[in-house]
Design an enzyme around this catalytic site. Sequence first.
Site, short mmCIF file in Angstrom:
data_model
loop_
_atom_site.label_atom_id
_atom_site.label_comp_id
_atom_site.label_asym_id
_atom_site.label_seq_id
_atom_site.Cartn_x
_atom_site.Cartn_y
_atom_site.Cartn_z
N GLU A 268 4.82 -0.86 -40.36
CA GLU A 268 4.11 -1.73 -39.52
C GLU A 268 3.39 -2.75 -40.25
O GLU A 268 3.37 -3.91 -39.97
CB GLU A 268 3.29 -0.83 -38.73
CG GLU A 268 4.19 0.23 -37.76
CD GLU A 268 4.45 1.46 -38.37
OE1 GLU A 268 4.20 1.67 -39.27
OE2 GLU A 268 5.60 1.58 -38.03
N ASP B 12 6.32 8.31 -33.22
CA ASP B 12 5.73 9.79 -33.06
C ASP B 12 5.49 9.93 -31.72
O ASP B 12 4.59 10.04 -30.85
CB ASP B 12 4.58 9.78 -33.83
CG ASP B 12 4.91 9.62 -35.24
OD1 ASP B 12 5.78 9.92 -35.78
OD2 ASP B 12 3.60 9.43 -36.18
N ASP C 24 9.93 4.29 -43.09
CA ASP C 24 8.83 4.70 -42.37
C ASP C 24 7.52 3.81 -42.85
O ASP C 24 7.56 3.14 -43.64
CB ASP C 24 8.54 6.11 -42.45
CG ASP C 24 7.55 6.58 -41.54
OD1 ASP C 24 7.27 6.05 -40.57
OD2 ASP C 24 6.73 7.84 -41.76
O1 MIG Z 1 1.93 9.63 -41.23
O2 MIG Z 1 6.71 11.21 -43.08
O3 MIG Z 1 6.93 8.64 -37.74
O4 MIG Z 1 8.62 10.63 -38.47
O5 MIG Z 1 7.79 12.53 -39.98
C1 MIG Z 1 3.04 10.24 -40.83
C2 MIG Z 1 5.82 11.73 -42.07
C3 MIG Z 1 4.20 9.64 -41.53
C4 MIG Z 1 5.32 9.23 -39.50
C5 MIG Z 1 6.73 9.24 -38.87
C6 MIG Z 1 7.44 10.62 -38.78
C7 MIG Z 1 7.14 11.30 -40.31
C8 MIG Z 1 5.93 11.22 -41.07
N1 MIG Z 1 5.40 9.88 -40.88
#
Ligand code: MIG
Length: 835
Positions: A414, A494, A411
């Site tokens: 980016e 999200d 995650d």
């Molecule tokens: O700043 O890990 O898109 O699926 O649950 C949020 C927590 C960070 C973003 C992801 C989301 C995940 C969440 N993450």
Amino acid sequence: MSIGRFLKVALATSSVAIAVPALAQGPAAATATGINRDNGLEARRGAMLMRVEALTDMVLRVRIGRDGTLPEDASWAVAAPLRQQRVKVTATPDGFRTSAVQVRLDPATLALTVTDLAGKVIVADAPSPVAVEGRTFTLRKALPQGEHYFGLGDKTGGMDRRGKTFVDWNTDAYGFSPADDPIYKSIPFFIGVGGEGGSWGMFLDNSWRTAFDFGHKTDGVLELSGPDGPIDYYLIAGPSTAEVVRRYTDLTGKAPLVPQWALGYQQSRYSYETADELRQVAARLRQEKVPTDVLWLDIGFLDKNTPFTVNKTKFPDLKGLVADMRHDGFKAVTITDLHVGANRPKGSYAPYDSGMAGDHFVKNADGSVYVAPVWPGPSVFPDFTQKRTRDWYGGLFKEQVDMGIAGAWNDMNEPAIFETPTKTMPLDVQHRIATDDFTPRTANHAELHNIYGMENTRATFDGLQKLAPDERPFVMTRASYAGGQRYAVTWTGDNSATWDHLKLSIQQIVNLGLSGFSYGAADVSGFAGGPSADLLTRWFEIGAFYPVFRDHSATGTPRVEPWVDGPDHLAIRRRFVEERYRLMPYLYGLADQNARTGDPILRPVFYDYPSALRMSCDQSWTFTLGKALLVAPPPTPESPQAYDVCLPQGGWFDYWTGLPAGTKAMQETGPIQSATQATGEKQAQGDLVRETPRLDRLPVFVRAGTILPRQPLVQSTAETPSGPLQLDVYPGDDCQGTLYADDGHSMAYRRGVLLRQAIRCTRTAEGIRIDFDRRQGSFRPWWREMRVTVHSWTGAGTVSARNRAVASDTDATAQTLSFTLPDQARAASVTIARR
Ligand code: MIG
């Protein structure tokens, strides 16, 4: 790169050098010439050098150098041997031709036209086709009326890109609206569909912040631009959309076959906070008999949100938990964000200590390590564009692999940075490139931003593979670039709990599939906000057909496990999850097909049925799963009104009843998209079905001419189905089906331990014949018997296999005839005759 070498080649062919008067392009633009080469052509216009090469008969690569030399021949997306493919071409007075396309270049303007051999335009440039100003460039191509554009990954804005404008810049886009751009991924590849020369694709292999304008700014003009980086693109001829996608994935790579459990239902939450909570969710899923394969651990299981740690208070025995889960048929996937915590006590956190010791983090312009706040607090960031850093990072997964964790969730790649308006690193952060066939150098974040997430998944994928060489790595990522499908499946980030997002999810997954990412998911329920019971139920119905089916929701939102709205909603949701598990043999067959060809799992209807582009129904989120199943959700799911489903010519069955569908011939109803209408083409032939939406029903149709494999219900893919493999035969033209099976998780399938078998059916004067082809591979499947059901059958019948009579039964209401065969491991014919 030496130009001399190329000029020598050029002289060997019947080359034409054309001198033309300079255009008003500044003093450098004195002459322009076009020179034919063995594999294409080269042209100069002022300081600009342009080379067009035929990689194959259908794939051209175009490179333009701003200052007399071509950009470095290197790529994050296309491996060297693929970039260096060449075919011989035949020189023509104004260009060249391959066995499939003709290329014309006007050296005065560098305008390129690609046609088929009959002269039909595949893609042509627009006026002022190449403009360069400093490092900035703009390319312009013509957008003929009636052509539509797809791809660019999971960008928002609906299915068709025409009339819209997009930017590629990987962005953490929490709560994005169905129109926001850019979001998480940059996949600078799109397909033109519906033009006179057939479908074609264009991949702009440039990792900088690029922009794509599909006639938004100037009607009829496609404009691609970037502030810097190589002008290096590929044109891919079809003529079918499928051929374009296959050739694009020949270049950028196929998504490897996923472990079969990745096709099962997956339950996630930000976050299941304790081992007990996770055990309770697992127990409830089994108790409520909602088949499930995967449970996800989000950042709540970590110590202070720090990757590669475990919160020992909340998860005192993660290894034991994972083992117990496995025993119950659940796999665990854990989140591993790419940032590495920088504020833990020295000596207590190996990822930071070993990373610092190995000089593995990206730096500020002044040479100090770049530190910025993310989940763990102050963090540092691996320099993934160095192979040695990827190898080091991949090794950090050892503990997780040893604990039996089945996959990784990348995650925030980016990369997302907190407390800064740009949400990411400053553009002058320094990365080092030391990988593949790039010339080693230092590069700014501005250049590598869009590929950083992909290289994160590459490190993770390669690491998992090295740590467990006989297991298929499973990685899910939020950010990526073209070619990222080689390393990870993806989800759309999200999203929100709204009807618009539910609809958008299909449009995103369709476009991901056309962009090489065949394994797309969207958070079922919507990540932000809370869904109504009806919305959540609909989301389960649609999600059951996503390539990756995961329920996930944000912290602080209402719970969205399948049971939260009571038994009636649970019953509907369960029924759809169950149906997905029954369809597992078909779904897994599509995964195998995808790994070999690049054909998406979830497709726009026009992928296999080009006439669908001209059908009058609202097809804004109608899709197919493989070629055989067509899913037609209500166009306005939030305010259900009766609607028409257009079924492409050839005949269809209702999946749920097994009866022929669409007896009413398609009429020329309603307006179609104006651009399409303008072509004056006839509407497509086919069948029309009128549907009245009901919350417990999702219209699904089976193409006449399908042999659909299904299996008895299981509670997870870890469970062996009991009973025969089911083969539903829906008679029609080109009648076929494929069986694929293997052990579901190891690499043995690459060594031939698999089962692949084509089955065909033919209508005969007496009835129908089913032909089992010779089986490929050495895998022994779970089934011992096959239960065959022939649809559209009326009256009694006699079945014979290998000249022996087989008992059968018929069902007049269902219009079926069914019989059981032993497993047909060898080539065989079965005949079914009316009595
Ligand atoms: O700043 O890990 O898109 O699926 O649950 C949020 C927590 C960070 C973003 C992801 C989301 C995940 C969440 N993450």
